[in-house]
Design a protein around this motif. Structure first.
Motif: not given
Length: 253
Positions: A122, A133, A137, A210, A204-208, A202, A141, A213
């Motif tokens: 991150t 974003l 995310s 980096y 999408w961000l939970a499994t983003l 939500w 997580k 993407p």
């Protein structure tokens, strides 16, 4: 037990928070690869000639030795793994959100190597991707890894599956989504509408990823809606405001 007999912990660490302590010292909170969150005092770290003290800055990755004390742990040694990358003010502000959430939602000395790796990825992604974003995310997580994740797939009232695009409302008190029927019978406060778009965001961000993407169109209104729901839920869980979020608000972010 003498000082020499107390446990000496050695680990790789990401610095979450640093503040001045007394006259010449620093108080440091970090998250380590094998020992979880550690807090310690670095005595003399504010002296100009203290090389280790200069390494103690937010988002730095260090190899540290920390000795347990009767009341407070103290830093014995710190070596640089890598300094934090150059970040602008906005990127630093969202990095501070990730750091503070980690500090608030984890317990001392509870190892979580998966969380350590997530935090490392991150922080590295802040100047490569949209930091807003990335921070959002990470928050989603982090809630999953620490056991605080709200229920976003079934109604917390009746247990029915919340299939898209069925209308839904989010209850911080209940810890997740409510269907139309349960929402009609709900007598509590704090409900937030949770649109189909916000729920898709939500997911999408939970499994983003980096690095690579998946394609997704982020709409401003849905992003703000999800942020409002998520940070309201985190406030309910922690029962205190986050300084980093207040700073974002002051910056107009």
């Amino acid at each position: 037990m003498s000082e020499n007999e107390r446990e000496l912990l050695e680990d790789e660490a990401l610095v979450l928070h640093v503040k001045y302590y007394q006259t010449a010292d620093k108080y440091v909170v970090c998250f380590t690869k094998n020992h979880g969150k550690l807090r310690f005092i670095a005595y003399g770290a504010r002296y100009v000639k203290n090389v280790q003290g200069r390494l103690l800055q937010p988002f730095a990755c260090l190899r540290i030795q920390v000795q347990q004390g009767q009341k407070v742990d103290k830093l014995r040694n710190a070596e640089l793994v890598h300094l934090p990358q150059h970040l602008n003010m906005q990127q630093m502000a969202y990095g501070a959100v990730a750091a503070e959430l980690t500090a608030v939602l984890t317990e001392d000395r509870e190892p979580d190597e998966e969380l350590y790796e997530l935090l490392s990825l991150t922080l590295a992604a802040l100047n490569k991707r949209n930091p807003r974003l990335v921070a959002l995310s990470f928050a989603i997580k982090l809630l999953g890894l620490t056991g605080f994740a709200p229920e976003m797939h079934h109604c917390v009232g009746c247990g029915a599956e919340m299939a898209l695009p069925e209308p839904a409302w989010f209850s911080p008190l209940q810890g997740g989504l409510l269907c139309s029927q349960c929402r009609a019978a709900y007598t509590g406060e704090g409900l937030e509408p949770c649109s189909e778009g916000a729920r898709r965001l939500w997911q999408w961000l939970a499994t983003l990823d980096y690095e690579s993407p998946a394609a997704f169109s982020v709409r401003g209104g849905e992003l703000m809606e999800l942020e409002r729901i998520l940070y309201k839920f985190i406030f309910f869980q922690t029962d205190k405001p986050l300084n980093s979020l207040n700073f974002l608000s002051q910056m107009g972010l």
